[in-house]
Enzyme design. Structure first.
Site, PDB file in Angstrom:
ATOM      1  N   PHE A 140      37.723  25.328  38.881  1.00 24.60           N
ATOM      2  CA  PHE A 140      38.527  26.419  39.418  1.00 24.60           C
ATOM      3  C   PHE A 140      40.011  26.125  39.178  1.00 24.60           C
ATOM      4  CE2 PHE A 140      40.487  28.986  42.780  1.00 24.60           C
ATOM      5  CZ  PHE A 140      39.875  30.212  42.538  1.00 24.60           C
ATOM      6  N   ASP A 217      34.694  19.431  45.263  1.00 23.72           N
ATOM      7  CA  ASP A 217      35.021  20.764  45.759  1.00 23.72           C
ATOM      8  C   ASP A 217      33.697  21.467  46.049  1.00 23.72           C
ATOM      9  OD1 ASP A 217      35.557  23.501  46.009  1.00 23.72           O
ATOM     10  OD2 ASP A 217      37.228  23.438  44.584  1.00 23.72           O
ATOM     11  N   TYR A 242      35.342  30.918  53.896  1.00 29.67           N
ATOM     12  CA  TYR A 242      35.284  32.381  53.927  1.00 29.67           C
ATOM     13  C   TYR A 242      34.218  32.954  53.000  1.00 29.67           C
ATOM     14  CZ  TYR A 242      38.741  31.234  50.282  1.00 29.67           C
ATOM     15  OH  TYR A 242      39.403  30.666  49.231  1.00 29.67           O
ATOM     16  N   LYS A 243      33.469  32.105  52.331  1.00 30.09           N
ATOM     17  CA  LYS A 243      32.396  32.581  51.463  1.00 30.09           C
ATOM     18  C   LYS A 243      31.092  32.610  52.267  1.00 30.09           C
ATOM     19  CE  LYS A 243      34.641  30.525  47.400  1.00 30.09           C
ATOM     20  NZ  LYS A 243      35.231  31.726  46.813  1.00 30.09           N
ATOM     21  N   ARG A 391      30.015  38.489  38.349  1.00 35.78           N
ATOM     22  CA  ARG A 391      29.242  37.537  39.153  1.00 35.78           C
ATOM     23  C   ARG A 391      28.481  38.324  40.219  1.00 35.78           C
ATOM     24  NH1 ARG A 391      33.004  32.754  41.290  1.00 35.78           N
ATOM     25  NH2 ARG A 391      33.827  34.520  42.466  1.00 35.78           N
TER      26      ARG A 391
END
Length: 419
Positions: A140, A217, A242-243, A391
């Protein structure tokens, strides 16, 4: 693990019936009712970017405003709030990360947490001969940018693993890239583009064989796959909430530090909340003992409240069941791809083996950039990633198979030449 839930590509009626059958057999189906908006026709396929809110979050936050903040006011810090970062961190460690108490804390944004952990890891190595940080080309952007900046600050060398965009970093690649000069390796457990699930235990062992430390990560894995940080001997890990943890936009990230590293470890951002006896306001900085020393500024209490509901659900359901549904959802998504999208020239950029992927699949087509805007207007919400990837993110507790069917059917309907 159970077998593939879907047969080879079939017609639309057959696929819809299979979606209904999978929902009827789903032991986690009732959990969907806990989430806001799941009783609408909207198809949400972006839980790997931002999870739906829980219905109880409305009550939790309202109660906090009325009773805790409004009723207790400043007394809330002494009565509960100061302990929340570690209390919620311990629950997260227990329910999701495979970490005993005292090793996980809710802190800053993922970017800041990763910076702290990488710098702390470098300080822990303390070997002037180890001058390299290993990372991969497909990680990322935040992770790559941070490491580039830290390397510039510290005069270190970057060693890049050239990762396949359609898969991810392998154990052998890590072994080839590490050696006597390696200080720290920074990788993601799940590749944010392809959904490739890295061999966390195997890579961690390879890094340790080279005498280095690893920072993982976990942004795309926490809450979607089973993780056993302590069992794997992981040194440091960070992740957002928050996912799949449904903490809400901008909810604070977590930091994990293996207990063997905590004594004497120092993070680089010294703030009052990470000091021993923060309210003493004394001269000089003395880090608080243990994981609390990884705090810096005032904790984002508001941002921590929502994730507690999801952690309660995960503890009730068990991560093994959550992971199993993730496998089934992505397997059905691949079958829908085979039936509808592959014949239209769409490419799959995610491993077909469910053991090698997390909870999202990525499909690619030149039309997807403009198509995503149209889909959003129709309440079909996938996630676009440049240059031409969609995605399909599947949050096991809140996503149904029928919802997935509806979303992929809409993508098919927008493809050029579709009937």
């Amino acid at each position: 693990m159970s077998g593939n839930p879907a047969r080879a590509a079939g017609d639309t009626t057959d696929l819809l019936q299979r979606a209904r059958d999978l929902d009827a057999a789903d032991p986690l189906a009732a959990y969907r009712e806990h989430f806001v908006g799941t009783d609408t026709d909207l198809s949400y396929l972006d839980g790997n970017s931002l999870g739906r809110p829980l219905k109880r979050t409305v009550t939790d936050i309202s109660s906090f405003i009325q009773d805790s903040w409004g009723g207790r006011l400043i007394r809330g810090w002494d009565e509960e709030w100061l302990e929340l970062p570690q209390a919620i961190g311990d629950q997260l460690g227990r329910a999701v990360l495979g970490a005993p108490p005292g090793q996980t804390i809710i802190a800053d944004s993922t970017t800041v947490v990763l910076y702290k952990l990488i710098r702390a890891a470098l300080a822990a190595v303390a070997d002037p001969a180890r001058t390299e940080i290993v990372l991969d080309t497909e990680n990322f952007p935040t992770d790559r940018y941070l490491v580039e900046g830290i390397a510039r600050e510290e005069g270190l060398t970057l060693r890049w693993i050239d990762a396949d965009p359609a898969s991810g970093v392998t154990v052998q690649q890590v072994r080839d890239a590490t050696g006597p000069a390696t200080a720290v390796v920074v990788l993601s457990q799940i590749a944010y583009r392809s959904g490739f699930l890295a061999d966390l235990p195997g890579i961690t062992a390879a890094v340790h064989d080279a005498g280095a430390l690893v920072v993982w990560d976990l942004c795309h894995s926490a809450g979607s796959v089973e993780i056993a940080l302590d069992d794997a001997g992981v040194d440091f890990a960070a992740g957002c909430t928050y996912k799949y943890l449904n903490g809400g936009p901008g909810s604070p990230a977590f930091a994990y530090v293996n207990a063997r590293h905590l004594p004497g470890l120092q993070q680089p951002i010294w703030g009052w909340m990470g000091r021993k006896d923060a309210f003493e306001m004394g001269p000089g900085y003395q880090a608080a003992a243990g994981i609390r020393g990884f705090l810096s500024g005032t904790p984002a209490i508001f941002g921590m409240l929502a994730m507690r509901g999801t952690l309660d659900l995960i503890e009730e359901a068990g991560m093994a069941a959550v992971r199993e549904k993730s496998r089934l959802l992505t397997a059905f998504a691949v079958d829908l791809y085979d039936a509808w999208l592959a014949p239209a020239g769409v490419e799959l950029s995610t491993p077909r083996d469910p053991e090698l992927r997390g909870s999202h699949i990525t499909v690619n087509h030149p039309a997807f950039r403009e198509m995503t805007k149209v889909l959003w207007e129709q309440d079909i919400i996938p996630d676009f990633r440049a240059p031409h990837g969609i995605r399909i993110g599947l949050s096991p507790l809140s996503t149904s198979f029928a919802e997935l069917y509806q979303g992929v059917a809409a993508i098919r309907g927008q493809l050029p030449g579709s009937a």
